[in-house]
Write a protein that holds these residues in place. Structure first.
Motif, PDB file in Angstrom:
ATOM      1  N   VAL A 220     -61.740 -19.574  53.896  1.00 25.02           N
ATOM      2  CA  VAL A 220     -60.597 -18.751  53.508  1.00 25.02           C
ATOM      3  C   VAL A 220     -60.824 -17.332  54.032  1.00 25.02           C
ATOM      4  CG1 VAL A 220     -59.082 -18.068  51.621  1.00 25.02           C
ATOM      5  CG2 VAL A 220     -60.483 -20.133  51.401  1.00 25.02           C
ATOM      6  N   ALA A 221     -59.834 -16.800  54.744  1.00 22.06           N
ATOM      7  CA  ALA A 221     -59.922 -15.453  55.333  1.00 22.06           C
ATOM      8  C   ALA A 221     -58.695 -14.645  54.912  1.00 22.06           C
ATOM      9  CB  ALA A 221     -59.997 -15.543  56.857  1.00 22.06           C
TER      10      ALA A 221
ATOM     11  N   ARG B 244     -54.138 -13.438  59.031  1.00 16.52           N
ATOM     12  CA  ARG B 244     -53.874 -14.449  60.044  1.00 16.52           C
ATOM     13  C   ARG B 244     -54.799 -14.282  61.241  1.00 16.52           C
ATOM     14  NH1 ARG B 244     -47.429 -13.377  60.082  1.00 16.52           N
ATOM     15  NH2 ARG B 244     -48.247 -11.270  59.912  1.00 16.52           N
TER      16      ARG B 244
ATOM     17  N   ALA C 246     -58.314 -15.413  60.455  1.00 13.44           N
ATOM     18  CA  ALA C 246     -58.379 -16.870  60.331  1.00 13.44           C
ATOM     19  C   ALA C 246     -58.325 -17.536  61.705  1.00 13.44           C
ATOM     20  CB  ALA C 246     -57.234 -17.372  59.450  1.00 13.44           C
TER      21      ALA C 246
ATOM     22  N   SER D 214     -61.276 -19.767  63.406  1.00 12.32           N
ATOM     23  CA  SER D 214     -61.014 -21.110  63.926  1.00 12.32           C
ATOM     24  C   SER D 214     -61.508 -21.255  65.354  1.00 12.32           C
ATOM     25  CB  SER D 214     -59.513 -21.407  63.841  1.00 12.32           C
ATOM     26  OG  SER D 214     -59.234 -22.713  64.277  1.00 12.32           O
TER      27      SER D 214
ATOM     28  N   THR E 253     -55.974 -25.202  61.246  1.00 13.19           N
ATOM     29  CA  THR E 253     -55.755 -23.803  60.874  1.00 13.19           C
ATOM     30  C   THR E 253     -54.428 -23.676  60.143  1.00 13.19           C
ATOM     31  OG1 THR E 253     -56.939 -23.139  62.885  1.00 13.19           O
ATOM     32  CG2 THR E 253     -55.706 -21.436  61.725  1.00 13.19           C
TER      33      THR E 253
ATOM     34  N   VAL F   3     -52.096 -20.781  58.456  1.00 12.74           N
ATOM     35  CA  VAL F   3     -51.869 -19.359  58.231  1.00 12.74           C
ATOM     36  C   VAL F   3     -50.374 -19.081  58.143  1.00 12.74           C
ATOM     37  CG1 VAL F   3     -53.987 -18.677  59.412  1.00 12.74           C
ATOM     38  CG2 VAL F   3     -51.859 -18.834  60.707  1.00 12.74           C
TER      39      VAL F   3
ATOM     40  N   VAL G 185     -59.362 -23.997  58.035  1.00 12.42           N
ATOM     41  CA  VAL G 185     -59.447 -22.529  58.009  1.00 12.42           C
ATOM     42  C   VAL G 185     -58.057 -21.988  57.708  1.00 12.42           C
ATOM     43  CG1 VAL G 185     -60.089 -20.465  59.290  1.00 12.42           C
ATOM     44  CG2 VAL G 185     -61.265 -22.629  59.764  1.00 12.42           C
ATOM     45  N   GLY G 186     -57.948 -21.040  56.786  1.00 15.44           N
ATOM     46  CA  GLY G 186     -56.613 -20.524  56.487  1.00 15.44           C
ATOM     47  C   GLY G 186     -56.625 -19.277  55.642  1.00 15.44           C
ATOM     48  N   THR G 187     -55.427 -18.764  55.412  1.00 17.20           N
ATOM     49  CA  THR G 187     -55.243 -17.603  54.549  1.00 17.20           C
ATOM     50  C   THR G 187     -54.918 -18.081  53.131  1.00 17.20           C
ATOM     51  OG1 THR G 187     -52.941 -17.541  55.333  1.00 17.20           O
ATOM     52  CG2 THR G 187     -54.505 -16.036  56.373  1.00 17.20           C
TER      53      THR G 187
END
Length: 590
Positions: A93-94, A97, A100, A104, A120, A122, A142-144
């Protein structure tokens, strides 16, 4: 708590990656790694294996690769490749955008030998496409926070098989208001999963998050006592407020960085500076909250492809951006605090590369910036804005280096060269080459506040026998200096530098001459350019002072005798009632 060895020791340390899974070691070597950074080395120590981690590391320290290596044990075990996954094994989690997408990309090359599938998620992207990627099986997601929570609530994101969760830049996510999103995501993960928490700082909310969702977490810190980034050279230049854009032009031309990032405080200022640079011939892109995700992606790709060399951005838009070629950061507008200063500057000087951060400081705000630098424990060199002469000298060195560098040619090139030599001499051809090179470069600016001519305006010149004195309510104690006073007078009074005579600077006031022939015009322009309180954006007031500074020396002597060198001053007589003077002017004759 693990404290890794300093960078200089790691620089001479030969790493064999023997304690890493073979596929990841191969990926590192293929990507040009010869040594691990301190944070990467720390998370792969035996003491850290299988444990929850709380990692304090600055931007540019290789955090993405670090948590990619840290979670390898849970993902791979003893296998060389990952089997098909019906649900994600790892979640990263980042906060933004851009970060992230960067994470990725990094994990994609790091886990490429393992045949890992990475999805990914976002904001700003097509959510239906993301749901299809999740349904087809992804090992790492991986995402927001907001988009991941949306997929979780819609049933598209299954976290039941999760073995490891990473919170990257956790302090930023809490500052941006993602606490509820993070808690919902973490509450949906299995009890036995590892939680890796990466944060540049460790405020109380981060410690509370760690206590709630981690078990016997190991603290790892790679942040030393010196808070300034060790691979960043800090410089500060003091300029007149009206000459900030000219200073930006000269800094870009002097450094000629492969990629430079300029930070502004607002969208409007980003838009205005970007337009100015493009008009001057720079290849520049803009990043701010008013740009769509597609526009941001196109701008970043232009920087990576070298189609653009300058990025003008706001603080929020630039979070998480990692450009390997970025070597120059310019703080066009002063950051609001030391943390913002370091976050901006941290876009350069990453992963062992050197970078330069330059603060452009309006003269009246120098003291504030000096205090900020001391608070951040950053040693910045105060230098002058590069002059056109210095820029041309740099151009000459770069031109010689470029032209004399070995080049590969084919027969077609040589045929054109022979034809040219038949029609022109070698000297003429060399001159034409130099001219073509210089014609492609934006012209530097002549800063009024940074030239010898500008500094000479403080002395009396012929033609100023019949003058009118004016007064400004700033002096030496407010860092008054002809280098910024002269441009301020020209801007406020709509005058040229040749129309400003002698300048006398006292402890709390500054006096200057204007030819009597233009005095009324000057005074009228000053009134029209003032704010409702009679000052400018820095609170500086300008007013006629017919008697001039004749009493200044006598008042100073009296003050020194009666009150010491910094004793109280007597108020100016005849000042309008109800308008107290802020900085104690010198006494005038009644």
């Amino acid at each position: 708590m693990i404290v890794p060895p300093p960078r200089q020791e790691l620089a001479i340390l030969t790493m064999t990656f023997a304690n890493l899974p073979q596929p990841l070691a191969a990926a590192l070597e293929g990507h040009g790694y010869t040594a691990l950074t301190p944070v990467q080395s720390a998370v792969t120590e035996a003491e850290a294996h299988g444990r929850d981690l709380v990692v304090s590391a600055q931007t540019g320290s290789g955090k993405t690769v670090a948590f990619g290596l840290a979670m390898a044990g849970e993902l791979l075990g003893d296998e060389a490749t990952l089997p098909f996954a019906t649900a994600p094994l790892a979640l990263v989690v980042a906060p933004t955008r851009e970060l992230a997408l960067q994470v990725s990309r990094e994990l994609t090359w790091l886990y490429a030998p393992t045949q890992a599938r990475i999805a990914t998620c976002v904001g700003g992207m097509d959510p239906s496409r993301e749901r299809r990627a999740l349904s087809h099986g992804a090992h790492i997601v991986v995402g927001t926070p907001g988009r991941l929570r949306d997929h979780l609530e819609r049933g598209a994101l299954d976290l039941s098989a999760l073995r490891c969760v990473v919170l990257d830049e956790a302090d930023e996510m809490l500052d941006m208001g993602f606490r509820e999103d993070l808690e919902e995501l973490l509450d949906a993960t299995p009890e036995g999963r590892r939680t890796l928490l990466f944060s540049a700082t460790m405020p109380k909310p981060i410690e509370a998050l760690a206590r709630r969702y981690q078990r016997d977490a190991l603290r790892i810190s790679t942040v030393g006592e010196a808070r300034g980034h060790g691979d960043i050279a800090y410089r500060a230049v003091a300029v007149a407020p009206a000459e900030i854009e000219a200073a930006v032009v000269n800094l870009l031309r002097f450094h000629e960085a492969e990629t430079a990032m300029l930070f502004c405080a607002t969208r409007d200022n980003v838009r205005r500076l970007h337009a100015t640079l493009v008009e001057r011939g720079f290849t520049a892109v803009a990043l701010s909250g008013e740009h769509s995700q597609s526009e941001r992606n196109n701008a970043l790709q232009a920087l990576r492809d070298r189609r653009a060399r300058v990025c003008v951005a706001t603080d929020v838009a630039a979070r998480g951006i990692d450009l390997p070629s970025l070597s120059l950061v310019v703080h066009v507008e002063i950051p609001r605090d030391a943390e913002t200063l370091q976050h901006r500057s941290g876009r350069t000087g990453r992963a062992g590369k050197k970078g330069t951060a330059v603060l452009i400081v309006p003269f009246p705000r120098r003291r504030r910036v000096e205090m900020m630098l001391r608070g951040a424990r950053i040693n910045a060199d105060w230098v002058d804005v590069p002059t056109p002469e210095a820029i041309r000298a740099q151009d000459r060195e770069r031109l010689l280096e470029t032209i004399l560098a070995p080049v590969e040619t084919d027969e077609a090139d040589m045929e054109i060269a022979r034809t040219l030599l038949e029609q022109r001499t070698a000297e003429e051809l060399a001159a034409a080459l130099v001219r073509a090179h210089r014609a492609a470069l934006p012209q530097p600016e002549e800063l009024l506040s940074g030239t010898d001519e500008g500094r000479k305006q403080a002395t009396h010149r012929a033609g100023f026998e019949d003058v009118v004195w004016f007064r400004m309510d700033v002096g030496r104690r407010q860092n008054a200096d002809p280098r910024w006073i002269l441009p301020t007078l020209c801007r406020r009074g709509h005058a040229s530098r040749q129309e400003i005579g002698a300048i006398r600077i006292a402890p709390n006031d500054t006096w200057f001459q204007v030819p009597r022939a233009i005095a009324d015009r000057f005074a009228d322009a000053v009134r029209r350019t003032a704010d409702p309180e009679g000052g400018d954006e820095n609170g500086i007031h300008i007013e006629p002072a017919p008697d001039g500074p004749r009493e200044m020396a006598r008042d100073n002597r009296r003050g020194a005798a009666n009150d010491g060198p910094r004793g109280p001053r007597r108020p100016m007589r005849g000042r309008p009632e109800g308008k107290p003077h802020r900085k104690g002017p010198p006494r005038q004759r009644g």
